[in-house]
Design a protein around this motif. Structure first.
Motif, PDB file in Angstrom:
ATOM      1  N   HIS A 289      -5.549 -34.097  -0.134  1.00 37.03           N
ATOM      2  CA  HIS A 289      -5.103 -34.668   1.058  1.00 37.03           C
ATOM      3  C   HIS A 289      -5.743 -36.108   1.329  1.00 37.03           C
ATOM      4  O   HIS A 289      -5.844 -36.707   2.497  1.00 37.03           O
TER       5      HIS A 289
ATOM      6  N   LEU B  23      -9.488 -30.375   5.306  1.00 41.44           N
ATOM      7  CA  LEU B  23      -8.805 -31.427   4.488  1.00 41.44           C
ATOM      8  C   LEU B  23      -9.536 -32.159   3.905  1.00 41.44           C
ATOM      9  O   LEU B  23     -10.311 -33.262   4.726  1.00 41.44           O
TER      10      LEU B  23
ATOM     11  N   ASP C  93      -1.556 -36.500  -4.432  1.00 39.02           N
ATOM     12  CA  ASP C  93      -2.007 -37.390  -3.410  1.00 39.02           C
ATOM     13  C   ASP C  93      -2.098 -38.815  -3.857  1.00 39.02           C
ATOM     14  O   ASP C  93      -2.094 -38.896  -5.050  1.00 39.02           O
TER      15      ASP C  93
ATOM     16  N   SER D 195      -0.806 -33.301   6.288  1.00 38.53           N
ATOM     17  CA  SER D 195       0.589 -33.310   5.639  1.00 38.53           C
ATOM     18  C   SER D 195       1.374 -32.585   6.443  1.00 38.53           C
ATOM     19  O   SER D 195       1.767 -33.154   7.474  1.00 38.53           O
TER      20      SER D 195
END
Lengths: 550, 572
Positions: free
Chosen positions: B408, B393, B372, B422
């Motif tokens: 995330h 998340l 990420d 996502s």
């Protein structure tokens, strides 16, 4: 090297031509314009009496570099409709004649973009969509204007209103190759110029910017005008900002315009100019300050002279660029920008003559970048228009939209091209300096100011000198702020050099519009105010050493 | 928050397929040293950290994130080529943390989190002096800014730490990963300009169509991330996106839009031209139907959300409320903050987010990545199991009960990351058939005394509001909606419908899902910019939904026919 003009045709007389003689965009514009003139009508409203279409077809290249590396490099091809004008009514009274409040609810959802390629039907569709929208608004607006006029119960002549000037149709056709083929060369040029700043890690902001526009302007109108004219301009800007130990900022810029890349100075020449400017700024940084406000005579040398005239002609309260605003019919009466009609009255210092010579190509061997043959409305300006004669205003600079009975559409309202300012009685620069000292002495001042090397548009005054009355010594001082010179004070220009110079820069909204001033190399203004104002910024701690300070 | 298939090109990107990344990474050992940008980032980061250690407020953390993008963009409108460009940009975002993980310069004040770094342009050339200089300038500016933020946070520390007791930054394992620079595939721009014009020309022969726009975007992106914790990652991604939008004028002047889109990781993987043309032809049929379709009135009653509509529905009303950083904000509605371990959906539903996969059946997914934007490895996160909420998340902004990131933390270039969605997957453990859902709809309509229910076939996107100061509501923008009659009358296309509601009331009405999952691919816009996402969901039967009228965009008929209809003009 770009190929030069391939074809140039120019007739500004009534002229009948076949659209097929011109290239595809012009044919498409002309055919769609004619269809709309013939067929466009909104039931219950009047048909248009005039339509014009303007289009820019341009390649824009922009590159920015810092410390020898490119930060940005974009090349884009754009086609934009610069004007879709649809007039309803007649030349004397039409939809543009009054400024009446209230929306007319015309949707812009139909707007179609112009194609980038020579797509005949695509170009027509794009103009069709905009014409439809503009006409609907114009037809409704004209109806409203007619109703308003009837309501006011006055003769139109008694009312402030806009009329649309009748001008001769013009045919001008010139083509140049405008495809950008030297992108890499231009990128390397800007890289190498910006690399000079590696030598100056203490300079706060530095870099180099290159902007080039090439292409063509297209114009057609329902009176028969057909115009295709090339546009080609490149500008190099190298802004420099130095911060003193006390946190005071001093800035200036190298700013160079040329018709094409090949005519810019070499990178080595620009680097030398940068080095000179940096040492000049460092010198200014160490110079003494003007301790208190100054009021007295100032000798302007170089670009500041052109800058003063630009402000006086275009921005002052009684500017000589015609004002397009009219007094509203009802409600609160707003002040209009033109302080009355000054034609025939003294508006400048006696002895000043201003001519606009838009078609002039060179001055003492130097290219005049503002030069043009026909304006954006398809109006051909005269070779020479006398605007001010010995201080007396003779005419305003007007486009086709006129708000005063004395105005004439002279093709100089939208762009002026070349402005020539001359004085009846001139002298040499040493004589002017002597006159400056005498003037200061007369006013009981210890010194007078000389302002030179101003970088137009960058907002800095890099070189200001104190000229001491007692011994004639010139002493460099830190930057000062010159207060705007009023129209009244502008009449107090008591001297100018015989020698004239050219100063030119980009002007107006169009990407390639340039204005060239031919002005005396120096002028002496009797009453000018200056203060010590400079941009002050807090001293910033450098937490980590600049990596270039090796 | 906004989820849409029509977005600014600058925000479009996607990971390369997983197998390509693995293949490249295994071959790339030893090449890393030649990556001047990476080595300069590492050198300058080390130099800055060493020097700033001596400052009054030394940072405990610093990272540099650079996104290097190559974007080819071609646009056609109503049969004409209107845009063709190729741009390259390099953006740097610098994040500096002062204080401690428990309390630093980002700590919320009055419930609002302090801003982190914004993007600046970085030299496009791999010229070390210029890169070092730009990094140094950016770090100096950011450090000056965060010192002020830290002083503000400290000034009210005791009060703010009570209001927001969670730590400000999670402890994570550093990761290293390197992909070799990819050789950008050559693109025949002339060919694609022609194709886009040709596709677009299908729309010019119907004079009722107002305007039609097609865009093609080919994006190659190389992301660099280095941090003072020792993370160093370089990953490539690319994607190709075709968006088609058209509007038709109804007899009453209403402007009715319709959209279609295609997404693939490369030009070669786009559908064949014939498929795109067929889709355009089907759009034209629907548009013609919409022209004469009746205008729907506000409605409350049963409905089926077709798979793509259901995906957007879940993304908006569910997904955004699971984004961890929102639950730290006192301004947020915090719908699910206290519901972990409780039932939030019918017990037949599972919901998870998985950025590690890039395909679902024959669809490419848009929300895939390896690491990420905070350098944390991407993870599959199972948020709902059998209707029970399990987790949120997470970016590196911890919650009391969830102290770690689950990969995330995402951002568009130029923005700092927050927790974002996502690839969203919704599945049911008790799938029904499509025909079952239809029968359930009709039965429920009869029960509620309704003449018809609604079938939401397609949507363009939607938005949701999660704050407390305004109604905690959502709005989905359907583009293809049908009335399904209880008396056997054929389904009827309608226009002018928006699907609205509030989240908890809506979740309670979801009754069943089918076994046919569809994919919505798009971009989600929120605090950290537009990020690519996908939503995979089955069709849903909902006992009660609510609709409102769409805002009306009226347009008058043009006075003259378009010139294209005058084919006898002198076009040579």
């Amino acid at each position: 090297m770009k190929s030069r003009s391939l074809l140039a045709l120019f007739f500004c007389i009534p002229f009948v031509t076949q659209a097929q003689e011109y290239d595809l965009p012009l044919r498409a514009m002309k055919d769609e314009l004619e269809r709309n003139m013939k067929e466009l009508v909104l039931e219950g409203y009047e048909r248009p009496f005039f339509i014009n279409y303007g289009m820019n077809d341009e390649f824009q290249f922009q590159a920015t570099a810092s410390m020898g590396a490119l930060l940005k490099s974009n090349l884009s091809h754009m086609r934009t409709k610069t004007s879709v004008r649809v007039l309803v009514g007649n030349y004397e009274f039409n939809d543009e004649s009054f400024d009446v409040p209230g929306a007319l609810g015309v949707s812009s959802n139909m707007e179609l973009a112009l194609p980038l390629d020579d797509d005949y039907e695509g170009i027509r569709r794009s103009f069709w969509s905009t014409t439809d929208m503009v006409y609907k608004g114009a037809a409704k607006k004209y109806k409203k204007n007619v109703e308003t006029l009837a309501e006011v119960k006055k003769d139109l002549k008694e009312l402030s209103h806009r009329r649309f000037a009748q001008t001769k149709p013009c045919t001008f056709f010139q083509t140049e190759n405008s495809v950008v083929t030297n992108r890499e060369e231009m990128e390397n040029y800007i890289r190498s110029i910006s690399a000079v700043f590696k030598k100056y890690p203490t300079i706060k902001s530095s870099g180099a910017n290159l902007y080039q526009v090439t292409g063509h302007y297209y114009f057609v109108n329902s009176e028969g005008s057909i115009v295709k004219k090339p546009m080609s301009l490149i500008s190099l800007a190298v802004p420099i900002q130095i911060k003193s130990e006390k946190g005071e900022l001093i800035s200036d810029a190298i700013s160079i315009l040329a018709p094409r890349f090949e005519e810019l100075p070499t990178a080595e020449q620009v680097i030398r100019q940068v080095e000179e400017l940096v040492s000049s700024l460092l010198e200014v940084q160490q110079a003494p300050k003007l301790e208190e406000e100054y009021s007295g005579p100032v000798l302007f040398i170089g670009a500041p002279v052109a800058d003063l005239f630009e402000k006086r002609i275009f921005s002052s309260e009684d500017r000589i660029l015609a004002n397009n605003s009219i007094a509203p019919l009802k409600g609160f009466q707003f002040e209009s920008g033109n302080a009355g009609n000054k034609i025939g009255k003294p508006t400048f210092a006696e002895g000043i003559t201003i001519k606009v010579t838009p078609k002039r190509k060179t001055f003492e061997g130097r290219k005049l970048l503002g030069s043009f043959e026909v304006d954006a409305e398809g109006v051909e300006p005269a070779e020479e228009t006398l605007v001010v004669e010995k201080g007396i205003l003779k005419t305003y600079l007007s486009d086709r939209s006129l708000t005063d009975s004395t105005q004439r559409a002279n093709g100089l309202g939208l762009q002026q091209g070349v402005i020539d300012v001359s004085f009846a009685n001139t002298s040499s620069l040493p004589d002017l300096k002597a006159k400056l000292i005498a003037q200061a002495k007369k006013e009981g001042l210890d010194f007078a100011l000389i302002v030179s090397d101003f970088s137009a548009g960058q907002g800095g005054l890099s070189k200001v000198y104190r000229l001491w009355v007692k011994d004639g010594r010139e002493e460099l001082i830190q930057q000062v702020s010159i207060k705007p010179i009023s129209s009244k004070d502008f009449k107090k220009i008591s001297g100018a050099t015989t020698q004239q110079e050219v100063h030119q820069w980009r002007s107006g909204f169009a990407s390639n519009n340039t204005i060239s001033f031919i002005v005396p190399a120096a002028i002496l203004v009797d009453e000018v105010e200056a203060d010590t104002g400079r941009s002050v910024s807090l001293k910033e701690e450098e937490y980590v050493t600049n990596p270039l300070k090796k | 928050m906004y989820f849409a298939s029509v977005v600014n090109s600058l925000f479009m990107r996607l990971q390369l397929p997983l197998f390509v990344c693995i293949l490249i990474s295994t071959l790339s050992y030893g090449q890393e040293k030649k990556d001047i940008l990476l080595s300069t980032l590492q050198e300058e980061l080390a130099r800055e950290m060493t020097a700033l250690e001596k400052a009054n407020q030394p940072p405990y953390y610093l990272d540099y994130r650079v996104t290097d993008t190559n974007i080819i963009s071609i646009g056609a409108s109503s049969g004409s080529l209107v845009r063709s460009s190729h741009d390259r940009n390099r953006y740097l975002v610098t994040r500096i943390r002062i204080g401690s993980r428990q309390f630093d310069n980002t700590h919320p004040i009055n419930g609002n989190r302090m801003n982190e770094g914004w993007g600046v342009s970085l030299p496009l050339d791999d010229e070390p002096d210029a890169l070092h200089y730009a990094l140094w300038r950016a770090t100096e500016n950011e450090y000056r800014r965060v010192i002020e933020n830290y002083k503000s946070a400290q000034a009210s520390k005791s009060e703010e730490k009570t209001k927001t007791p969670e730590d400000d930054f999670s402890q994570e394992q550093p990761n290293t990963y390197y992909e070799e620079p990819t050789v950008l595939p050559s693109v025949d721009k002339t060919l694609w300009e022609k194709k886009m014009k040709d596709f677009s020309s299908y729309f010019i022969f119907d004079t009722d169509l107002i305007r039609s726009d097609l865009s093609l975007q080919i994006i190659h992106e190389r992301k660099y991330f280095v941090s003072s914790e020792g993370s160093s990652q370089v990953q490539n991604s690319s994607f190709v996106y075709i968006n088609i939008s058209s509007s038709i004028r109804s007899d009453d002047g209403d402007m009715i839009p319709l959209h279609r889109s295609f997404f693939a990781p490369s030009l070669e993987q786009l559908p064949k031209d014939e498929v795109i043309i067929d889709e355009i032809k089907s759009m034209l049929i629907v548009l013609k139907g919409l022209k004469t379709a009746p205008l729907a009135n506000p409605y409350s009653g049963p409905a089926i959300l077709d798979a793509r509509a259901a995906g957007v529905f879940f993304h908006e009303i569910f997904g955004h409320r699971l984004e961890g950083h929102r639950l730290k904000s006192e301004q947020d509605g915090q719908t699910f903050k206290t519901k972990v371990g409780q039932s939030v959906l019918p017990s037949v539903f599972n919901v998870y987010f998985d950025p590690t996969v890039n395909r679902f059946e024959n669809h490419h997914l848009n929300g895939s990545y390896r690491y990420d934007d905070e350098g944390v490895k991407a993870q599959r996160v199972s948020v709902v199991e059998k209707g029970i909420l399990k987790t949120f998340l997470m970016s590196r902004a911890p919650l009391l009960s969830f102290s770690k990131s689950n990969g995330h933390g995402r951002a568009a270039y130029g923005s700092s990351p927050v927790s974002r969605q996502s690839n969203l997957f919704v599945e049911t453990i008790k799938p029904r058939t499509s025909s079952d859902l239809r029968q359930m709809l009709i039965k429920e309509c009869k029960k509620q005394g309704k003449e018809y229910g609604y079938l939401f076939k397609d949507v363009i996107g939607g938005f949701t509001l999660t704050g407390r100061m305004i109604p905690n509501a959502f709005n989905i923008f359907p583009t293809e909606v049908y009335r399904v009659y209880t008396n056997g009358k054929p389904d009827e296309l309608v226009r002018g419908v928006d699907l609205i509601g509030t989240p908890l009331a809506m979740f309670a009405e979801i009754s069943a899902a089918d076994n046919n999952r569809g994919v919505f691919t798009g971009f989600c816009g929120a605090e950290s910019g537009f990020v690519p996402v996908s939503a995979v969901a089955p069709s849903l039967f909902v006992r009660r939904i609510e609709t409102q009228k769409k805002p009306k965009s009226t347009i008058e008929n043009p006075l003259l026919p378009p010139p294209a209809s005058n084919r006898n003009t002198n076009n040579n």
